[in-house]
Write a protein that holds these residues in place. Structure first.
Motif, PDB file in Angstrom:
ATOM      1  N   GLY A  36       0.772  -1.211   0.000  1.00 29.99           N
ATOM      2  CA  GLY A  36       0.000   0.000   0.000  1.00 29.99           C
ATOM      3  C   GLY A  36       0.808   1.268   0.000  1.00 29.99           C
ATOM      4  N   VAL A  37       0.193   2.326  -0.454  1.00 33.93           N
ATOM      5  CA  VAL A  37       0.805   3.638  -0.418  1.00 33.93           C
ATOM      6  C   VAL A  37      -0.120   4.576   0.326  1.00 33.93           C
ATOM      7  CG1 VAL A  37       1.831   5.454  -1.788  1.00 33.93           C
ATOM      8  CG2 VAL A  37       1.927   3.137  -2.585  1.00 33.93           C
ATOM      9  N   SER A  38      -0.665   4.133   1.410  1.00 36.67           N
ATOM     10  CA  SER A  38      -1.421   5.056   2.229  1.00 36.67           C
ATOM     11  C   SER A  38      -0.452   5.879   3.045  1.00 36.67           C
ATOM     12  CB  SER A  38      -2.393   4.316   3.143  1.00 36.67           C
ATOM     13  OG  SER A  38      -1.720   3.432   3.972  1.00 36.67           O
ATOM     14  N   ALA A  39       0.832   5.614   2.877  1.00 38.75           N
ATOM     15  CA  ALA A  39       1.882   6.384   3.514  1.00 38.75           C
ATOM     16  C   ALA A  39       3.182   6.052   2.854  1.00 38.75           C
ATOM     17  CB  ALA A  39       1.965   6.030   4.992  1.00 38.75           C
ATOM     18  N   CYS A  40       4.205   6.902   3.026  1.00 37.57           N
ATOM     19  CA  CYS A  40       5.513   6.667   2.452  1.00 37.57           C
ATOM     20  C   CYS A  40       6.549   7.163   3.421  1.00 37.57           C
ATOM     21  CB  CYS A  40       5.669   7.401   1.127  1.00 37.57           C
ATOM     22  SG  CYS A  40       4.420   6.972  -0.079  1.00 37.57           S
ATOM     23  N   GLY A  41       7.782   6.559   3.355  1.00 42.40           N
ATOM     24  CA  GLY A  41       8.714   7.088   4.309  1.00 42.40           C
ATOM     25  C   GLY A  41      10.161   6.777   4.160  1.00 42.40           C
ATOM     26  N   SER A  42      10.620   5.541   4.273  1.00 42.33           N
ATOM     27  CA  SER A  42      12.032   5.293   4.469  1.00 42.33           C
ATOM     28  C   SER A  42      12.844   5.449   3.217  1.00 42.33           C
ATOM     29  CB  SER A  42      12.235   3.893   5.067  1.00 42.33           C
ATOM     30  OG  SER A  42      11.965   2.917   4.105  1.00 42.33           O
ATOM     31  N   SER A  43      14.128   5.060   3.276  1.00 40.99           N
ATOM     32  CA  SER A  43      15.059   5.456   2.235  1.00 40.99           C
ATOM     33  C   SER A  43      15.544   4.326   1.355  1.00 40.99           C
ATOM     34  CB  SER A  43      16.274   6.117   2.901  1.00 40.99           C
ATOM     35  OG  SER A  43      16.882   5.221   3.800  1.00 40.99           O
ATOM     36  N   MET A 152       1.090   8.666  -6.809  1.00 32.43           N
ATOM     37  CA  MET A 152      -0.331   8.437  -6.567  1.00 32.43           C
ATOM     38  C   MET A 152      -0.500   7.041  -5.989  1.00 32.43           C
ATOM     39  SD  MET A 152      -1.923  10.040 -10.118  1.00 32.43           S
ATOM     40  CE  MET A 152      -3.632  10.010  -9.545  1.00 32.43           C
ATOM     41  N   GLY A 153      -1.525   6.860  -5.169  1.00 31.21           N
ATOM     42  CA  GLY A 153      -1.774   5.539  -4.609  1.00 31.21           C
ATOM     43  C   GLY A 153      -2.247   5.599  -3.175  1.00 31.21           C
ATOM     44  N   GLN A 154      -3.223   6.435  -2.901  1.00 34.48           N
ATOM     45  CA  GLN A 154      -3.801   6.577  -1.553  1.00 34.48           C
ATOM     46  C   GLN A 154      -2.713   6.957  -0.546  1.00 34.48           C
ATOM     47  OE1 GLN A 154      -6.265   3.297  -0.355  1.00 34.48           O
ATOM     48  NE2 GLN A 154      -7.332   4.488   1.191  1.00 34.48           N
ATOM     49  N   ILE A 155      -1.985   8.007  -0.848  1.00 32.20           N
ATOM     50  CA  ILE A 155      -0.887   8.475   0.004  1.00 32.20           C
ATOM     51  C   ILE A 155      -1.449   9.412   1.064  1.00 32.20           C
ATOM     52  CG2 ILE A 155       1.340   9.635   0.058  1.00 32.20           C
ATOM     53  CD1 ILE A 155       1.629   8.974  -2.908  1.00 32.20           C
ATOM     54  N   ALA A 156      -1.274   9.044   2.297  1.00 31.64           N
ATOM     55  CA  ALA A 156      -1.812   9.856   3.391  1.00 31.64           C
ATOM     56  C   ALA A 156      -1.058  11.175   3.510  1.00 31.64           C
ATOM     57  CB  ALA A 156      -1.731   9.084   4.710  1.00 31.64           C
ATOM     58  N   ILE A 157      -1.805  12.236   3.734  1.00 34.04           N
ATOM     59  CA  ILE A 157      -1.225  13.567   3.924  1.00 34.04           C
ATOM     60  C   ILE A 157      -1.102  13.808   5.427  1.00 34.04           C
ATOM     61  CG2 ILE A 157      -1.548  16.032   3.534  1.00 34.04           C
ATOM     62  CD1 ILE A 157      -3.348  15.291   1.137  1.00 34.04           C
ATOM     63  N   ASN A 158       0.115  13.996   5.898  1.00 32.85           N
ATOM     64  CA  ASN A 158       0.297  14.325   7.311  1.00 32.85           C
ATOM     65  C   ASN A 158       1.408  15.367   7.444  1.00 32.85           C
ATOM     66  OD1 ASN A 158       2.727  12.938   7.123  1.00 32.85           O
ATOM     67  ND2 ASN A 158       2.109  11.238   8.416  1.00 32.85           N
ATOM     68  N   PRO A 159       1.563  15.964   8.605  1.00 31.85           N
ATOM     69  CA  PRO A 159       2.523  17.062   8.768  1.00 31.85           C
ATOM     70  C   PRO A 159       3.955  16.687   8.376  1.00 31.85           C
ATOM     71  CG  PRO A 159       1.035  17.004  10.632  1.00 31.85           C
ATOM     72  CD  PRO A 159       0.752  15.766   9.826  1.00 31.85           C
ATOM     73  N   SER A 174     -10.095   5.734   5.999  1.00 30.01           N
ATOM     74  CA  SER A 174     -10.026   5.256   7.376  1.00 30.01           C
ATOM     75  C   SER A 174      -9.196   3.987   7.371  1.00 30.01           C
ATOM     76  CB  SER A 174     -11.424   4.972   7.938  1.00 30.01           C
ATOM     77  OG  SER A 174     -12.039   3.900   7.231  1.00 30.01           O
ATOM     78  N   ASP A 175      -8.877   3.481   8.550  1.00 32.46           N
ATOM     79  CA  ASP A 175      -8.109   2.244   8.667  1.00 32.46           C
ATOM     80  C   ASP A 175      -8.914   1.203   9.425  1.00 32.46           C
ATOM     81  OD1 ASP A 175      -5.538   3.022   7.448  1.00 32.46           O
ATOM     82  OD2 ASP A 175      -5.468   4.466   9.081  1.00 32.46           O
ATOM     83  N   SER A 176      -8.584  -0.063   9.177  1.00 31.04           N
ATOM     84  CA  SER A 176      -9.321  -1.159   9.805  1.00 31.04           C
ATOM     85  C   SER A 176      -8.383  -2.271  10.245  1.00 31.04           C
ATOM     86  CB  SER A 176     -10.370  -1.727   8.838  1.00 31.04           C
ATOM     87  OG  SER A 176     -11.423  -0.818   8.628  1.00 31.04           O
ATOM     88  N   VAL A 249      -3.201  -4.269  10.091  1.00 34.11           N
ATOM     89  CA  VAL A 249      -3.799  -2.940  10.119  1.00 34.11           C
ATOM     90  C   VAL A 249      -3.497  -2.248   8.788  1.00 34.11           C
ATOM     91  CG1 VAL A 249      -3.862  -0.696  11.268  1.00 34.11           C
ATOM     92  CG2 VAL A 249      -3.547  -2.777  12.613  1.00 34.11           C
ATOM     93  N   GLY A 250      -4.530  -1.767   8.114  1.00 32.30           N
ATOM     94  CA  GLY A 250      -4.339  -1.111   6.827  1.00 32.30           C
ATOM     95  C   GLY A 250      -5.546  -0.292   6.441  1.00 32.30           C
ATOM     96  N   SER A 251      -5.486   0.285   5.254  1.00 38.98           N
ATOM     97  CA  SER A 251      -6.600   1.071   4.735  1.00 38.98           C
ATOM     98  C   SER A 251      -7.868   0.228   4.693  1.00 38.98           C
ATOM     99  CB  SER A 251      -6.257   1.567   3.327  1.00 38.98           C
ATOM    100  OG  SER A 251      -7.412   1.974   2.633  1.00 38.98           O
ATOM    101  N   THR A 252      -8.976   0.817   5.119  1.00 37.49           N
ATOM    102  CA  THR A 252     -10.247   0.089   5.122  1.00 37.49           C
ATOM    103  C   THR A 252     -10.609  -0.410   3.733  1.00 37.49           C
ATOM    104  OG1 THR A 252     -11.060   1.357   7.020  1.00 37.49           O
ATOM    105  CG2 THR A 252     -12.709   0.256   5.649  1.00 37.49           C
ATOM    106  N   SER A 253     -10.422   0.444   2.713  1.00 37.30           N
ATOM    107  CA  SER A 253     -10.791   0.034   1.358  1.00 37.30           C
ATOM    108  C   SER A 253      -9.947  -1.137   0.885  1.00 37.30           C
ATOM    109  CB  SER A 253     -10.663   1.206   0.391  1.00 37.30           C
ATOM    110  OG  SER A 253      -9.347   1.718   0.354  1.00 37.30           O
ATOM    111  N   THR A 254      -8.650  -1.111   1.197  1.00 33.66           N
ATOM    112  CA  THR A 254      -7.765  -2.199   0.782  1.00 33.66           C
ATOM    113  C   THR A 254      -8.099  -3.499   1.495  1.00 33.66           C
ATOM    114  OG1 THR A 254      -5.937  -0.754   0.160  1.00 33.66           O
ATOM    115  CG2 THR A 254      -5.362  -2.992   0.815  1.00 33.66           C
ATOM    116  N   LEU A 255      -8.280  -3.430   2.810  1.00 33.70           N
ATOM    117  CA  LEU A 255      -8.564  -4.647   3.563  1.00 33.70           C
ATOM    118  C   LEU A 255      -9.961  -5.182   3.257  1.00 33.70           C
ATOM    119  CD1 LEU A 255      -6.874  -3.946   7.025  1.00 33.70           C
ATOM    120  CD2 LEU A 255      -5.931  -5.027   4.971  1.00 33.70           C
ATOM    121  N   THR A 256     -10.888  -4.295   2.938  1.00 29.06           N
ATOM    122  CA  THR A 256     -12.203  -4.750   2.490  1.00 29.06           C
ATOM    123  C   THR A 256     -12.068  -5.560   1.216  1.00 29.06           C
ATOM    124  OG1 THR A 256     -13.352  -2.861   3.497  1.00 29.06           O
ATOM    125  CG2 THR A 256     -14.482  -4.000   1.700  1.00 29.06           C
TER     126      THR A 256
END
Length: 331
Positions: A36-43, A152-159, A174-176, A249-256
């Motif tokens: 998933g790409v509901s978030a991104c981060g490491s290197s 693109m790919g359901q990337i969560a926007i956070n600070p 949401s997450d489920s 634990v993941g995006s509700t749409s994905t886990l559904t």
């Protein structure tokens, strides 16, 4: 294959050996395509591999009727930086993450609501969107290194992410919690994870939510969470299926989507909203060119919202959920 002036290409960026065996059954078009790409981060850096092109975006599956076609909007297209207009295409980083991005087994055109949005945005901007499937945790670093124009790919926007990339919002999420069918668990809220083994996607916002829940478990004096992090969603699913982990634990749409494809193996339980926000969007390189491109994408997204295209896309691919009233630009 062309669609109203826009070709949509799928470029593979790493071998598919990790998806062999049972994992592949969770990663093909008839089942789960993980990561998933509901978030991104490491290197981590993507592994080099020959690229393969696919055909145009398919709209023949999913529910909610056909998605309307848009045409080039000269005013919005003029907002695209001249260098990119001359190039004629955008390189788009993504990962397999149903129902946002679904890549068929063996390659080919991706489906899902993000490719559908990309197609319509490409038509409005008069640009070709070339999706490159890359390891999940290489996307944000790849944008920072200017290997991609957007992601693109359901990337969560956070600070934290807003500090390093520009965002144009697309959807709400949401997450489920997903567990093994018949396992006897009842996970309805984050505190219910205390004392259990939880599989999450490495670098994801869900991983951060589980870490926060684990701190609260320890503060409450109950058994902590054992956290397992995986590089793609299919591996996290496999961990639950094989009983190496009890909860995913993941995006509700994905886990559904996963539970619908494998109702005999998984079940979806409670859902929750993260404290750092649940709006997802398109991530753009933080450069002067990216700033200008973001304005074009922002205008294009709002056109798709206002003319009903986004509603049709989310009805077709996301059960009618996730629609936002207006796209926002986070420069």
């Amino acid at each position: 294959m062309k669609h109203t002036g826009m070709a949509f290409l799928l470029l593979r960026d790493r071998p598919t050996s990790r998806r062999r065996g049972w994992a592949i059954s969770l990663t093909c078009s008839a089942a789960l395509i993980g990561a998933g790409v509901s978030a991104c981060g490491s290197s981590s850096t993507p592994e080099a591999a020959p690229s393969a092109t696919g055909g145009g975006i398919t709209t023949g599956t999913g529910k909610g009727g056909e998605i309307p076609n848009n045409t080039k909007d000269p005013k919005i297209a003029a907002l695209v930086p001249a260098s990119l207009r001359k190039q004629g295409y955008l390189t788009v980083a993504s990962e397999n993450y149903p129902t946002a991005v679904i890549v068929p087994e063996g390659g080919g055109a991706p489906t899902g609501w993000e490719p559908a949005i990309a197609k319509q945005l490409g038509d409005v901007l008069g640009m070709e969107f070339r999706i490159k499937i890359v390891p999940f945790d290489s996307i944000i670093p790849g944008l920072q290194a200017k290997r991609f124009d957007i992601a693109m790919g359901q990337i969560a926007i956070n600070p934290e992410r807003k500090k390093v990339v520009i965002f144009v919002s697309e959807a709400d999420s949401s997450d489920s919690f997903m567990v093994k069918k018949g396992g006897g668990l009842d996970i309805q809220k984050t505190s219910d994870m205390c004392g259990h083994t939880v599989a999450v996607l490495s670098g994801s916002v869900e991983a951060g939510a589980v870490r926060q829940a684990n701190k609260e478990c320890k503060q409450s004096g109950v058994k902590p969470i054992t956290i397992q992090q995986y590089n793609d969603q299919s591996a996290a699913n496999l961990a639950v299926q094989s009983s190496r982990a009890e909860i995913n634990v993941g995006s509700t749409s994905t886990l559904t989507y996963v539970t619908q494809q494998h109702p005999d193996q998984f079940e979806l339980q409670g859902s929750f909203k993260r404290s750092d926000g649940n709006i997802t969007g398109i991530a753009i390189t933080r450069t002067p060119e990216g700033q200008q491109l973001a304005k074009a994408l922002h205008a294009g997204m709002n056109k798709l919202i206002k003319n009903g295209t986004m509603k049709a896309i989310m009805n077709k691919w996301n059960g009618g959920t996730g629609l936002i009233p207006e796209s926002k630009l986070y420069p």
